[in-house]
Design a protein around this motif. Structure first.
Motif, short mmCIF file in Angstrom:
data_model
loop_
_atom_site.label_atom_id
_atom_site.label_comp_id
_atom_site.label_asym_id
_atom_site.label_seq_id
_atom_site.Cartn_x
_atom_site.Cartn_y
_atom_site.Cartn_z
N VAL A 15 76.69 27.66 -21.70
CA VAL A 15 76.10 28.15 -22.95
C VAL A 15 76.26 27.11 -24.07
N LEU A 16 77.44 26.51 -24.17
CA LEU A 16 77.69 25.54 -25.24
C LEU A 16 76.88 24.25 -25.07
N LEU A 17 76.57 23.91 -23.83
CA LEU A 17 75.81 22.68 -23.59
C LEU A 17 74.35 22.81 -24.03
N VAL A 18 73.85 24.02 -24.16
CA VAL A 18 72.44 24.19 -24.58
C VAL A 18 72.21 23.63 -25.98
N PRO A 19 72.92 24.08 -27.02
CA PRO A 19 72.68 23.51 -28.36
C PRO A 19 73.08 22.03 -28.43
N TRP A 20 74.12 21.63 -27.71
CA TRP A 20 74.52 20.23 -27.73
C TRP A 20 73.43 19.33 -27.15
N THR A 21 72.80 19.77 -26.07
CA THR A 21 71.72 18.98 -25.46
C THR A 21 70.52 18.90 -26.40
N VAL A 22 70.17 20.01 -27.05
CA VAL A 22 69.07 20.01 -28.01
C VAL A 22 69.38 19.07 -29.18
N TYR A 23 70.62 19.09 -29.63
CA TYR A 23 71.03 18.21 -30.73
C TYR A 23 70.89 16.74 -30.33
N LEU A 24 71.36 16.38 -29.16
CA LEU A 24 71.25 14.99 -28.70
C LEU A 24 69.80 14.57 -28.53
N ALA A 25 68.97 15.49 -28.06
CA ALA A 25 67.55 15.16 -27.85
C ALA A 25 66.85 14.81 -29.15
N HIS A 26 67.32 15.35 -30.27
CA HIS A 26 66.69 15.10 -31.56
C HIS A 26 67.37 14.01 -32.37
N THR A 27 68.57 13.60 -32.00
CA THR A 27 69.31 12.64 -32.82
C THR A 27 69.53 11.29 -32.17
N LEU A 28 69.58 11.22 -30.85
CA LEU A 28 69.84 9.94 -30.19
C LEU A 28 68.64 9.01 -30.33
N PRO A 29 68.89 7.71 -30.57
CA PRO A 29 67.77 6.76 -30.65
C PRO A 29 67.23 6.41 -29.28
N ASP A 30 65.98 5.93 -29.23
CA ASP A 30 65.39 5.51 -27.96
C ASP A 30 66.02 4.22 -27.44
N ARG A 31 66.49 3.36 -28.36
CA ARG A 31 67.11 2.10 -27.98
C ARG A 31 68.48 2.00 -28.64
N TYR A 32 69.42 1.35 -27.90
CA TYR A 32 70.77 1.23 -28.44
C TYR A 32 71.44 0.03 -27.79
N ASP A 33 71.95 -0.89 -28.57
CA ASP A 33 72.67 -2.06 -28.07
C ASP A 33 74.16 -1.74 -28.00
N THR A 34 74.77 -2.10 -26.89
CA THR A 34 76.18 -1.77 -26.70
C THR A 34 76.90 -2.93 -26.04
N GLY A 35 78.20 -2.96 -26.17
CA GLY A 35 79.02 -3.96 -25.52
C GLY A 35 79.61 -3.44 -24.23
N GLN A 36 80.31 -4.33 -23.49
CA GLN A 36 80.97 -3.98 -22.24
C GLN A 36 80.01 -3.41 -21.20
N TRP A 37 78.75 -3.83 -21.26
CA TRP A 37 77.75 -3.33 -20.30
C TRP A 37 78.13 -3.69 -18.87
N ARG A 38 78.51 -4.96 -18.67
CA ARG A 38 78.86 -5.41 -17.33
C ARG A 38 80.10 -4.69 -16.81
N ALA A 39 81.12 -4.57 -17.67
CA ALA A 39 82.35 -3.91 -17.24
C ALA A 39 82.10 -2.44 -16.87
N ALA A 40 81.22 -1.79 -17.63
CA ALA A 40 80.94 -0.38 -17.35
C ALA A 40 80.33 -0.20 -15.97
N TRP A 41 79.30 -1.01 -15.64
CA TRP A 41 78.62 -0.84 -14.36
C TRP A 41 79.44 -1.37 -13.19
N VAL A 42 80.13 -2.50 -13.38
CA VAL A 42 81.00 -3.01 -12.31
C VAL A 42 82.13 -2.02 -12.04
#
Length: 297
Positions: free
Chosen positions: A15-42
């Motif tokens: 139940v709690l994930l429903v509003p949280w998912t709707v919130y993220l769908a409206h607030t998260l950007p389409d593009r985002y630059d981040t660090g530690q990309w290689r470390a995360a996937w490795v």
């Protein structure tokens, strides 16, 4: 109580994930630059590798711990496929990610989930001894036939000295009661079962007396077998062991011990389907009961 708490937590999280998912769908950007990309996937791939290795080790030994590990590995593969495809959708390698997801990651995840389900369903068939079972146990031909399995009808007849028609009838009766099955190549194979003792009070008249007599004879045979094993203990070499102990348990702990013992026996009974060189048939017994104040002589 624990089950209700768990169900409440699961339902509340959904139940709690429903509003949280709707919130993220409206607030998260389409593009985002981040660090530690290689470390995360490795790091993710290293964790996946360790899950595969541990799952293979536990699965080969038919350990029950392999079930959650195989399920977790399948979930990680699905996550890997999702993020590979979604995060690489705008890159030149997007179709490679799609192909890997469809042809490798998702099929392997399904295979692991099925393997986990198979490990969960490998418990020995459990039922109570019936009057038909008692009738078979009273006929020595059935014991002689099962001792010579696996084998085809001709081989079993030759080794037991019984007529082929007798062997065929015994095998068909054993099959109908779930004790044997016929393989693809025509060989008959014994199927281990977890048979519970019948209760005389569940029967009336002559049937009750027959069940009671069966139980008396069964335990008399067990005592005779144990006495024989004690007398010949020096002849078995490395093929025998014994353990005797006492423990103070609650009824719930005793039931847990019983379940763990059954799982252990199931794992070794299901270890392989075909005989191998050097194996022996072993008699294994487990009895647990409140002892008397004075041990009878």
């Amino acid at each position: 109580m624990i089950r209700r708490i768990l169900l409440t937590v699961l339902a509340g999280a959904a139940v709690l994930l429903v509003p949280w998912t709707v919130y993220l769908a409206h607030t998260l950007p389409d593009r985002y630059d981040t660090g530690q990309w290689r470390a995360a996937w490795v790091g993710f791939d290293v964790a996946l590798l360790l899950c595969f290795a541990a799952g293979a080790w536990l699965g080969l030994r038919r350990r029950r711990a392999a079930v959650p590990l195989l399920s977790a590995t399948a979930a990680m593969l699905c996550c890997d496929a999702w993020f590979d495809v979604m995060l690489g959708w705008t890159s030149p390698d997007r179709w490679t990610s799609v192909a890997l997801a469809v042809l490798v990651e998702i099929p392997v995840a399904v295979l692991l989930a099925l393997a986990a389900r198979r490990l969960l369903s490998t418990a020995l068939p459990r039922r109570s001894v019936t009057l038909r079972d008692i009738a078979m146990r009273e006929d020595p031909r059935y014991h002689r036939v099962t001792r010579e399995l696996p084998g085809d009808t001709e081989a079993v007849a030759r080794r037991t000295g019984l007529e082929r028609t007798e062997v065929t009838k015994c095998l068909n009766t054993l099959r109908d009661n779930g004790f044997v099955r016929r393989g693809r190549k025509g060989n008959w194979i014994a199927i281990p079962q977890d048979l519970r003792e019948p209760r005389p009070e569940d029967y009336d008249g002559a049937d009750r007396e027959r069940v009671a007599a069966f139980l008396d004879a069964k335990y008399a045979d067990e005592v005779a077998l144990l006495s024989w094993a004690a007398e010949h203990r020096d002849e078995f070499g490395p093929w025998s062991t014994a353990q005797r102990t006492s423990a103070r348990l609650t009824e719930e702990e005793f039931r847990e011990l019983d379940v763990e013992y059954r799982e252990l026996i199931t794992r070794y009974c299901r270890r392989r389907r075909r005989p191998v060189e050097g194996e022996k048939e072993l008699s294994v017994r487990f009895y647990a009961f409140p002892p008397p104040e004075t041990v009878p002589t």
